[in-house]
Design a protein around this motif. Structure first.
Motif, short mmCIF file in Angstrom:
data_model
loop_
_atom_site.label_atom_id
_atom_site.label_comp_id
_atom_site.label_asym_id
_atom_site.label_seq_id
_atom_site.Cartn_x
_atom_site.Cartn_y
_atom_site.Cartn_z
N GLY A 47 0.82 -1.21 0.00
CA GLY A 47 0.00 0.00 0.00
C GLY A 47 0.84 1.25 0.00
N MET A 48 1.79 1.30 -0.92
CA MET A 48 2.75 2.41 -0.97
C MET A 48 2.05 3.75 -1.16
SD MET A 48 6.33 2.35 -3.02
CE MET A 48 5.56 2.17 -4.64
N GLY A 49 2.54 4.75 -0.47
CA GLY A 49 1.93 6.07 -0.53
C GLY A 49 2.37 6.89 -1.73
N THR A 50 1.89 8.11 -1.80
CA THR A 50 2.16 8.99 -2.94
C THR A 50 3.64 9.29 -3.08
OG1 THR A 50 -0.01 10.03 -2.65
CG2 THR A 50 1.59 11.21 -3.99
N ALA A 51 4.33 9.55 -1.97
CA ALA A 51 5.75 9.88 -2.04
C ALA A 51 6.55 8.74 -2.65
CB ALA A 51 6.27 10.21 -0.65
N GLY A 52 6.24 7.51 -2.25
CA GLY A 52 6.94 6.36 -2.80
C GLY A 52 6.69 6.19 -4.30
N TRP A 53 5.44 6.36 -4.69
CA TRP A 53 5.09 6.23 -6.11
C TRP A 53 5.78 7.31 -6.95
CZ3 TRP A 53 3.15 2.70 -9.18
CH2 TRP A 53 2.36 1.68 -8.64
N LEU A 54 5.68 8.55 -6.51
CA LEU A 54 6.26 9.64 -7.30
C LEU A 54 7.77 9.52 -7.38
CD1 LEU A 54 4.14 12.72 -6.11
CD2 LEU A 54 3.96 11.44 -8.26
N THR A 55 8.41 9.16 -6.27
CA THR A 55 9.86 9.01 -6.28
C THR A 55 10.29 7.86 -7.18
OG1 THR A 55 9.95 9.86 -4.02
CG2 THR A 55 11.90 8.72 -4.83
N GLY A 56 9.58 6.74 -7.08
CA GLY A 56 9.90 5.60 -7.93
C GLY A 56 9.72 5.89 -9.40
N LEU A 57 8.63 6.56 -9.74
CA LEU A 57 8.38 6.91 -11.15
C LEU A 57 9.41 7.93 -11.65
CD1 LEU A 57 4.47 7.15 -11.14
CD2 LEU A 57 5.88 5.38 -12.24
N ALA A 58 9.77 8.88 -10.80
CA ALA A 58 10.79 9.87 -11.19
C ALA A 58 12.12 9.17 -11.44
CB ALA A 58 10.94 10.92 -10.09
N PHE A 59 12.46 8.20 -10.61
CA PHE A 59 13.70 7.45 -10.81
C PHE A 59 13.66 6.68 -12.13
CE2 PHE A 59 16.24 3.61 -10.53
CZ PHE A 59 17.45 4.07 -10.06
N ALA A 60 12.53 6.04 -12.40
CA ALA A 60 12.40 5.26 -13.64
C ALA A 60 12.55 6.16 -14.87
CB ALA A 60 11.05 4.54 -13.67
N PHE A 61 11.88 7.31 -14.85
CA PHE A 61 11.93 8.21 -16.01
C PHE A 61 13.33 8.80 -16.17
CE2 PHE A 61 11.68 12.48 -17.81
CZ PHE A 61 11.10 12.20 -19.05
N ALA A 62 13.93 9.25 -15.05
CA ALA A 62 15.26 9.85 -15.13
C ALA A 62 16.29 8.84 -15.60
CB ALA A 62 15.65 10.41 -13.76
N SER A 63 16.21 7.61 -15.09
CA SER A 63 17.16 6.57 -15.51
C SER A 63 17.03 6.29 -17.00
CB SER A 63 16.91 5.28 -14.71
OG SER A 63 17.08 5.49 -13.34
N TRP A 64 15.81 6.17 -17.46
CA TRP A 64 15.58 5.90 -18.88
C TRP A 64 16.10 7.04 -19.74
CZ3 TRP A 64 12.40 8.91 -22.05
CH2 TRP A 64 12.26 8.44 -23.36
#
Length: 264
Positions: A47-64
Motif C-alpha cells: 500500500g505504498m503512498g504517494t511519495a513512494g510512487w512519485l519518487t519511484g516513477l521519477a527514478f524510472a523516467f530519469a534513468s531511462w
C-alpha cells in the motif's frame, strides 16, 4: 532515437546503423517498464503512498532518459549482457528508492527493503565479471555501473540517517561532492590508477549500511558500523585526492622533448 550516419547516403548502410541503435534503445524502454512493474507490485503489496510512487516513477523516467541519451552518444552496436545485469540492478535500486521515500510516511517492511538491497549488492559483483568474460567492457558500462552503485549508497545513507542522524548522509554525498569539486578544480578529473583497496572500500559501504539498516544490532552498534564505513570512505577519498594533487604538481614534459625521446 535511431543512430543514423548522416555522412553516408546509401540506404542499406543507414538501415544497418539504425537497427542496432533501435534495438539498444528498446532495451532501455524494457528496463523502464520493468521498473514500473516492480513499483506496481510493491504498491499492491504494501500500500505504498504517494511519495513512494512519485519518487519511484521519477527514478524510472530519469534513468531511462539519462541512459538513452548516453547510449545515443556512445553509438554502442549492442546493449550487452553486462549492461543488462546493471539495468536489472538499477530496477532494484528504483524499488529501494521508492521504499525509502515511503518510509517518511511509515516504516516499510524491513525484510522487503533488505531483500531488494541485498540482491542489488550481490549483482554488483556479477556485471563486471560478465563484461570481462564476454569481452564487452565499455566506458559507458563502467560509468553506468558506478552511477547505480553511488545512487544506492546515497539512498541507503538517507534511510539509515533517519535513525542515526544527518551525519550518515556524508557517506552518500561524498562522491557527489567530489564530482562537484572537480568542476572547480579540473585536476580532480585525472584518471586514477587501479586500486583493490578503493574497490573494497566502495563495496563495503553498501554492505555496512545495509547491516545498519537491517537493525540486527543495537543502535550504538549500528552507529559504530556506519562510523567505520565513513572512516574508510574518508581515508579512500583522501588518499585519491592526495594522489591527484601530487600528480597535478608534476610539470608536463614539453612536446619537443617528448618528440626527441621518441625519435631516439
Amino acid at each position: 532515437m535511431a543512430l543514423i550516419n548522416l555522412n553516408h547516403t546509401d540506404d542499406g548502410y543507414d538501415a544497418y546503423d539504425a537497427c542496432p541503435a533501435r534495438s539498444v534503445q528498446q532495451e532501455t524502454a524494457v528496463g523502464a517498464g520493468a521498473q514500473i512493474l516492480l513499483l506496481a507490485l510493491l504498491g499492491t503489496a504494501i500500500g505504498m503512498g504517494t511519495a513512494g510512487w512519485l519518487t519511484g516513477l521519477a527514478f524510472a523516467f530519469a534513468s531511462w532518459a539519462v541512459l538513452s541519451r548516453a547510449l545515443h552518444r556512445s553509438r554502442l552496436p549492442s546493449f550487452g549482457p553486462a549492461n543488462r545485469v546493471t539495468l536489472g540492478r538499477a530496477t532494484l535500486v528504483g524499488g529501494v528508492t521508492a521504499l525509502v521515500a515511503d518510509s517518511f510516511r511509515s516504516a516499510p517492511p524491513l525484510s522487503l527493503l533488505v531483500g531488494l538491497t541485498a540482491v542489488a549488492l550481490i549483482l554488483d559483483g556479477v556485471d563486471g565479471r560478465v563484461a570481462r568474460r564476454t569481452g564487452t567492457s565499455t566506458p559507458l558500462g563502467a560509468r553506468f555501473d558506478m552511477e547505480v552503485d553511488a545512487f544506492l549508497i546515497l539512498v541507503l545513507s538517507v534511510y539509515v540517517a533517519l535513525d542515526l542522524g544527518p551525519w550518515v548522509l556524508l557517506i552518500g554525498g561524498m562522491r557527489y561532492v567530489f564530482v562537484a569539486a572537480a568542476r572547480v578544480w579540473p585536476w580532480l578529473t585525472a584518471p586514477l590508477p587501479p586500486s583493490t583497496a578503493r574497490k573494497t572500500v566502495a563495496a563495503l559501504q553498501g554492505v555496512l549500511l545495509l547491516l545498519a539498516g537491517a537493525e540486527l544490532l543495537p543502535r550504538l552498534g549500528n552507529a559504530g558500523v556506519v562510523a567505520v564505513a565513513l572512516g574508510l570512505l574518508v581515508w579512500s577519498f583522501g588518499r585519491d585526492v592526495r594522489w591527484l594533487w601530487r600528480r597535478s604538481r608534476v610539470p608536463a614534459a614539453p612536446v619537443t622533448a617528448v618528440r626527441e625521446l621518441v625519435a631516439q
